[in-house]
Design a protein around this motif. Structure first.
Motif, PDB file in Angstrom:
ATOM      1  N   SER A 277       0.821  -1.248  -0.142  1.00 24.47           N
ATOM      2  CA  SER A 277       0.045  -0.141  -0.150  1.00 24.47           C
ATOM      3  C   SER A 277       0.996   1.229   0.022  1.00 24.47           C
ATOM      4  O   SER A 277       2.226   1.236   0.005  1.00 24.47           O
ATOM      5  CB  SER A 277      -1.091   0.038   1.312  1.00 24.47           C
ATOM      6  N   TRP A 278       0.134   2.332  -0.143  1.00 30.41           N
ATOM      7  CA  TRP A 278       0.935   3.796  -0.234  1.00 30.41           C
ATOM      8  C   TRP A 278       1.642   3.864   1.386  1.00 30.41           C
ATOM      9  O   TRP A 278       2.854   4.250   1.433  1.00 30.41           O
ATOM     10  CB  TRP A 278      -0.040   4.977  -0.230  1.00 30.41           C
ATOM     11  N   MET A 279       0.979   3.126   2.319  1.00 26.97           N
ATOM     12  CA  MET A 279       1.790   3.434   3.576  1.00 26.97           C
ATOM     13  C   MET A 279       3.303   2.633   3.722  1.00 26.97           C
ATOM     14  O   MET A 279       3.987   3.159   4.182  1.00 26.97           O
ATOM     15  CB  MET A 279       0.932   2.747   4.935  1.00 26.97           C
ATOM     16  N   ASP A 280       2.921   1.594   3.151  1.00 25.53           N
ATOM     17  CA  ASP A 280       4.282   0.721   3.057  1.00 25.53           C
ATOM     18  C   ASP A 280       5.372   1.405   2.372  1.00 25.53           C
ATOM     19  O   ASP A 280       6.453   1.566   2.739  1.00 25.53           O
ATOM     20  CB  ASP A 280       4.014  -0.569   2.572  1.00 25.53           C
ATOM     21  N   THR A 281       4.780   1.991   1.334  1.00 30.40           N
ATOM     22  CA  THR A 281       5.822   2.500   0.466  1.00 30.40           C
ATOM     23  C   THR A 281       6.332   4.009   1.170  1.00 30.40           C
ATOM     24  O   THR A 281       7.712   4.216   1.122  1.00 30.40           O
ATOM     25  CB  THR A 281       5.175   3.163  -0.936  1.00 30.40           C
ATOM     26  N   ALA A 282       5.575   4.694   1.592  1.00 32.75           N
ATOM     27  CA  ALA A 282       6.228   5.921   2.483  1.00 32.75           C
ATOM     28  C   ALA A 282       7.047   5.698   3.540  1.00 32.75           C
ATOM     29  O   ALA A 282       8.042   6.222   3.515  1.00 32.75           O
ATOM     30  CB  ALA A 282       4.624   6.768   2.936  1.00 32.75           C
ATOM     31  N   ILE A 283       6.576   4.516   4.385  1.00 31.99           N
ATOM     32  CA  ILE A 283       7.593   4.198   5.548  1.00 31.99           C
ATOM     33  C   ILE A 283       8.885   3.508   4.960  1.00 31.99           C
ATOM     34  O   ILE A 283       9.892   3.970   5.531  1.00 31.99           O
ATOM     35  CB  ILE A 283       7.057   2.876   6.314  1.00 31.99           C
ATOM     36  N   THR A 284       8.922   2.900   3.683  1.00 31.22           N
ATOM     37  CA  THR A 284      10.064   2.322   3.252  1.00 31.22           C
ATOM     38  C   THR A 284      10.759   3.452   2.605  1.00 31.22           C
ATOM     39  O   THR A 284      12.277   3.668   2.812  1.00 31.22           O
ATOM     40  CB  THR A 284       9.687   1.322   1.989  1.00 31.22           C
TER      41      THR A 284
END
Length: 323
Positions: A128-135
């Motif tokens: 998701s976008w949250m996973d991408t942002a955290i990464t």
């Protein structure tokens, strides 16, 4: 367990002795002469005065004799005498060690708490976008030099916004006591601790995410879902607990290195810890002080490794103490 601890302590003593000998010869191989440095600071560079300094501090003796004297002193918990500071090395280190432990301990808690939190969120929202942002955020903080982050934090939160003090351990001349002193030290602690914490947070976040995604595919997790357990229970009791094992290992290895690895941060923020003390000793060619800091840092790394093994047993009761 007692046999395991005794065996590990015996191995740690051997490793520490090897580190002491190796550091002794590495420092002696470095360019620069402490006698010349002290003579230059005293304003007298004649050969007689330099020879007197070498004789006074035992620098004129052969290296094997100097090594034997130093190792013998360490065996009796005597780290020697600082040429430059004119004080026992152990006293200098004990004065600076609490500040370093406060800084690195706070940074360790920040990095581990945020790393596990963000890694769990990324794993639960994988793709998701949250996973991408955290990464992306984790990679940015991991790839950015610590000193640059420290300088930018000073410019933003101290110079521009005037929220936090720029340098030091406490306000000079304020003479705070009690709770006011604690708040003053805490205000000075926020920026250096967060600077170090964000760097290691990136490592823990990536490790937690990868480990949780791997555990999710195992059979016992599928069995828990088939039994009808709630997703929050599965994530907390089955996935996260097992995924924390490699994180605990990595955290234990990095906990010891944090003590001696805060040189840049302590220098930028003028934090009076042993990292800055080590940097000053290097510039002054203060061999005994530099070796003393190395010995203390090495001993703490070995101690944290032993503590990690004990914590590992508590996290996963299936692991037995092997002799």
């Amino acid at each position: 367990m007692l046999a395991f601890i005794g065996q590990r302590i015996g191995k740690a003593v051997i490793v520490l002795l090897a580190i002491v000998v190796l550091n002794f010869f590495l420092i002696r191989m470095a360019p620069g002469d402490p006698a010349l440095v002290m003579a230059g600071e005293a304003g007298a560079g004649d050969k007689i005065f330099v020879a007197q300094l070498r004789e006074k501090f035992g620098l004129d003796k052969p290296l094997p004799v100097q090594l034997y004297t130093y190792v013998k002193g360490i065996a009796t918990f005597d780290l020697g005498f600082s040429f430059r500071q004119q004080m026992p090395v152990s006293k200098l280190i004990l004065e600076r060690l609490p500040a370093t432990l406060l800084l690195t301990g706070t940074a360790f808690v920040i990095s581990l708490a945020l790393g596990v939190l963000f890694g769990t969120l990324a794993a639960r929202r994988a793709g998701s976008w949250m996973d991408t942002a955290i990464t992306v955020v984790a990679l940015i903080f991991y790839a950015t030099p610590l000193f640059w982050v420290a300088l930018m934090a000073i410019l933003l939160f101290s110079v521009e916004m005037d929220w936090l003090p720029s340098f030091g351990y406490e306000s000079v001349g304020a003479n705070y006591t009690g709770f006011a002193h604690m708040m003053d030290v805490g205000a000075h602690l926020i920026m250096p601790a967060t600077t170090i914490g964000l760097f290691f947070m990136a490592t823990y976040a990536r490790m937690t995410r990868a480990s949780m995604l791997e555990v999710k595919r195992l059979d016992f997790v599928k069995t828990a879902r088939a039994k009808g357990l709630r997703d929050t229970v599965i994530q907390r009791r089955h996935v996260l607990r097992n995924a924390l094992l490699p994180v605990v290992t990595l955290a234990g290895l990095q906990a010891g290195t944090l003590v001696g690895g805060a040189v840049l941060t302590e220098t930028v923020f003028a934090w009076p810890g042993i990292g800055r003390l080590m940097y000053e000793a290097l510039l002054q060619r203060d061999y005994n002080l530099l070796l003393g800091v190395f010995v203390v840092c090495s001993a703490m790394v070995l101690a944290f490794n032993l503590i990690t093994d004990l914590i590992y047993r508590s996290v996963d009761p299936r692991i037995e103490f092997a002799s």
